[in-house]
Design a protein around this motif. Structure first.
Motif, PDB file in Angstrom:
ATOM      1  N   LEU A   3       8.837   6.725  -6.261  1.00 20.16           N
ATOM      2  CA  LEU A   3       8.223   5.603  -6.276  1.00 20.16           C
ATOM      3  C   LEU A   3       6.673   5.642  -6.654  1.00 20.16           C
ATOM      4  O   LEU A   3       6.259   6.828  -6.576  1.00 20.16           O
ATOM      5  CB  LEU A   3       8.325   5.011  -4.872  1.00 20.16           C
ATOM      6  N   THR A   4       6.292   4.787  -7.480  1.00 16.10           N
ATOM      7  CA  THR A   4       4.841   4.885  -7.769  1.00 16.10           C
ATOM      8  C   THR A   4       3.860   3.898  -6.911  1.00 16.10           C
ATOM      9  O   THR A   4       4.475   2.892  -6.790  1.00 16.10           O
ATOM     10  CB  THR A   4       4.456   4.300  -9.299  1.00 16.10           C
ATOM     11  N   VAL A   5       2.983   4.441  -6.453  1.00 11.97           N
ATOM     12  CA  VAL A   5       1.798   3.492  -5.689  1.00 11.97           C
ATOM     13  C   VAL A   5       1.048   2.789  -6.573  1.00 11.97           C
ATOM     14  O   VAL A   5       0.240   3.647  -7.136  1.00 11.97           O
ATOM     15  CB  VAL A   5       1.344   4.340  -4.278  1.00 11.97           C
ATOM     16  N   ASP A   6       1.004   1.616  -6.551  1.00 12.29           N
ATOM     17  CA  ASP A   6       0.009   0.885  -7.406  1.00 12.29           C
ATOM     18  C   ASP A   6      -1.054   0.135  -6.165  1.00 12.29           C
ATOM     19  O   ASP A   6      -0.401  -0.506  -5.339  1.00 12.29           O
ATOM     20  CB  ASP A   6       0.761  -0.393  -8.045  1.00 12.29           C
ATOM     21  N   SER A   7      -2.242   0.525  -5.972  1.00 16.01           N
ATOM     22  CA  SER A   7      -2.964   0.339  -4.919  1.00 16.01           C
ATOM     23  C   SER A   7      -4.651  -0.054  -5.348  1.00 16.01           C
ATOM     24  O   SER A   7      -4.808   0.322  -6.424  1.00 16.01           O
ATOM     25  CB  SER A   7      -3.178   1.223  -3.891  1.00 16.01           C
ATOM     26  N   TYR A 125       0.032  -7.896   6.021  1.00 21.35           N
ATOM     27  CA  TYR A 125       1.210  -8.597   5.515  1.00 21.35           C
ATOM     28  C   TYR A 125       2.073  -7.534   4.808  1.00 21.35           C
ATOM     29  O   TYR A 125       1.725  -6.597   4.283  1.00 21.35           O
ATOM     30  CB  TYR A 125       0.916  -9.549   4.490  1.00 21.35           C
ATOM     31  N   ARG A 126       3.198  -7.568   5.141  1.00 19.47           N
ATOM     32  CA  ARG A 126       4.448  -6.794   4.454  1.00 19.47           C
ATOM     33  C   ARG A 126       5.185  -7.787   3.556  1.00 19.47           C
ATOM     34  O   ARG A 126       6.054  -8.755   4.106  1.00 19.47           O
ATOM     35  CB  ARG A 126       5.221  -6.253   5.299  1.00 19.47           C
ATOM     36  N   ALA A 190       5.628  -4.376  -0.734  1.00 18.31           N
ATOM     37  CA  ALA A 190       4.272  -4.557  -0.904  1.00 18.31           C
ATOM     38  C   ALA A 190       3.250  -4.826   0.357  1.00 18.31           C
ATOM     39  O   ALA A 190       3.960  -5.475   1.156  1.00 18.31           O
ATOM     40  CB  ALA A 190       3.670  -5.580  -1.882  1.00 18.31           C
ATOM     41  N   PHE A 191       2.094  -4.282   0.493  1.00 16.46           N
ATOM     42  CA  PHE A 191       1.417  -4.535   1.578  1.00 16.46           C
ATOM     43  C   PHE A 191       0.074  -5.122   1.448  1.00 16.46           C
ATOM     44  O   PHE A 191      -0.566  -4.733   0.530  1.00 16.46           O
ATOM     45  CB  PHE A 191       1.096  -3.194   2.581  1.00 16.46           C
ATOM     46  N   LEU A 192      -0.571  -5.948   2.135  1.00 20.11           N
ATOM     47  CA  LEU A 192      -1.661  -6.541   1.945  1.00 20.11           C
ATOM     48  C   LEU A 192      -2.371  -6.702   3.366  1.00 20.11           C
ATOM     49  O   LEU A 192      -1.921  -6.976   4.575  1.00 20.11           O
ATOM     50  CB  LEU A 192      -1.769  -8.126   1.606  1.00 20.11           C
ATOM     51  N   MET A 193      -3.844  -6.018   3.504  1.00 19.90           N
ATOM     52  CA  MET A 193      -4.673  -6.089   4.602  1.00 19.90           C
ATOM     53  C   MET A 193      -5.665  -7.050   4.081  1.00 19.90           C
ATOM     54  O   MET A 193      -6.348  -6.582   3.138  1.00 19.90           O
ATOM     55  CB  MET A 193      -4.866  -4.623   5.100  1.00 19.90           C
ATOM     56  N   CYS A 194      -6.188  -7.885   4.840  1.00 21.50           N
ATOM     57  CA  CYS A 194      -7.337  -8.553   4.564  1.00 21.50           C
ATOM     58  C   CYS A 194      -7.961  -9.194   5.596  1.00 21.50           C
ATOM     59  O   CYS A 194      -7.533  -9.520   6.588  1.00 21.50           O
ATOM     60  CB  CYS A 194      -6.842  -9.833   3.405  1.00 21.50           C
ATOM     61  N   SER A 239     -12.537  -9.168   2.023  1.00 23.01           N
ATOM     62  CA  SER A 239     -12.171  -7.554   1.657  1.00 23.01           C
ATOM     63  C   SER A 239     -10.818  -7.724   1.899  1.00 23.01           C
ATOM     64  O   SER A 239      -9.914  -8.314   2.643  1.00 23.01           O
ATOM     65  CB  SER A 239     -12.765  -6.856   2.905  1.00 23.01           C
ATOM     66  N   MET A 240     -10.080  -6.616   0.959  1.00 25.75           N
ATOM     67  CA  MET A 240      -8.633  -6.562   1.065  1.00 25.75           C
ATOM     68  C   MET A 240      -8.313  -5.076   0.510  1.00 25.75           C
ATOM     69  O   MET A 240      -8.954  -4.435  -0.186  1.00 25.75           O
ATOM     70  CB  MET A 240      -7.930  -7.633   0.176  1.00 25.75           C
ATOM     71  N   VAL A 241      -6.950  -4.823   1.027  1.00 24.14           N
ATOM     72  CA  VAL A 241      -6.391  -3.662   0.343  1.00 24.14           C
ATOM     73  C   VAL A 241      -4.975  -3.975   0.094  1.00 24.14           C
ATOM     74  O   VAL A 241      -4.152  -4.703   0.839  1.00 24.14           O
ATOM     75  CB  VAL A 241      -6.175  -2.338   1.370  1.00 24.14           C
ATOM     76  N   ILE A 242      -4.630  -3.769  -1.296  1.00 30.08           N
ATOM     77  CA  ILE A 242      -3.092  -3.759  -1.514  1.00 30.08           C
ATOM     78  C   ILE A 242      -2.453  -2.651  -2.171  1.00 30.08           C
ATOM     79  O   ILE A 242      -3.148  -1.962  -2.653  1.00 30.08           O
ATOM     80  CB  ILE A 242      -3.264  -4.874  -2.969  1.00 30.08           C
TER      81      ILE A 242
END
Length: 251
Positions: A3-7, A125-126, A190-194, A239-242
């Motif tokens: 897997l490739t992590v795209d962040s 979020y997942r 995919a995961f989102l923190m915000c 603010s967010m992390v994807i």
């Protein structure tokens, strides 16, 4: 298949005078394939909120660097980050005139599995292929009223005390920490923190779609642009992390 992590990590001041959110994304210095994401939304007057959120980032980085899976579980690590930051934030109240508080979201990704923890109303979020699988529960008065059936989702949008938190770091009460996990990570996850400066302008479906159909960096740009437009000049810090899992090179 590997897997490739795209962040991506993204922030915007919004229409505030000060950025009180903090966010970070860290690979483990000694353990390949291990990644920690952390996000904090600070509160507490001029500089107070920023100071509180910064402590969450500092403790997350310190505890993660010292993390050893042989002697500490993922849940223990995530809990220690939030609890340690809470103690430090409370101590800063004795050395300043501020009343600092912060939310906290922490996500630990390891090969094949992920764990997360949160306190406050910043969200985790997942998603999978554009569908929502998990969303953290807000520790706020308005969310509790909705959960108990005393307030509808539509009425919650205009509730006068919608920003009142029932749990956060730096308060007199110990923080309420909720922990989740998932096994068997796969392409399309995919995961989102915000912070609420982002999620307050979008439905779950809109967030899922934005992240599923484009690279993380472009998704962050588009979400910030839309949040700014929907804020009509009164937008909060954003603010967010994807983190997306793909099967090839990220464009």
């Amino acid at each position: 298949m590997p897997l490739t992590v795209d962040s991506v990590v993204a922030m915007h001041l919004g229409d505030r005078k000060e950025q009180q959110d903090r966010v970070g994304l860290y690979p483990h210095p000694k353990r390949p394939g291990m990644l920690l994401a952390v996000l904090a939304d600070g509160m507490g007057g001029h500089t107070g909120g920023a100071m509180a959120a910064e402590q969450v980032i500092i403790k997350a980085k310190q505890n993660f660097e010292a993390y050893s899976p042989a002697s500490e579980s993922p849940e223990d690590l995530l809990r220690s980050i939030i609890e340690d930051a809470h103690v430090v934030i409370k101590l800063t109240r004795f050395t300043s005139e501020q009343d600092p508080h912060s939310t906290a979201c922490v996500l630990l990704m390891q090969p094949g599995k992920v764990h997360w923890a949160h306190c406050g109303d910043s969200r985790i979020y997942r998603f999978h292929d554009g569908a929502l699988l998990n969303r953290s529960d807000d520790h706020s008065l308005v969310a509790e009223l909705v959960r108990s059936g005393q307030l509808s989702e539509s009425d919650a949008e205009t509730y006068p005390h919608k920003n009142l938190l029932l749990s956060c770091l730096g308060a007199e009460r110990e923080p309420r920490i909720e922990i989740g996990s998932a096994q068997g990570l796969r392409i399309g996850d995919a995961f989102l923190m915000c912070s609420d400066g982002l999620w307050g302008h979008f439905s779950d479906a809109e967030l899922a779609s934005a992240i599923a159909h484009q690279p993380a960096r472009q998704a962050a740009r588009d979400l910030i642009d839309q949040a700014r437009a929907r804020g009509h000049g009164m937008g909060d810090n954003i603010s967010m992390v994807i983190v997306r899992l793909t099967d090839g090179a990220v464009t």
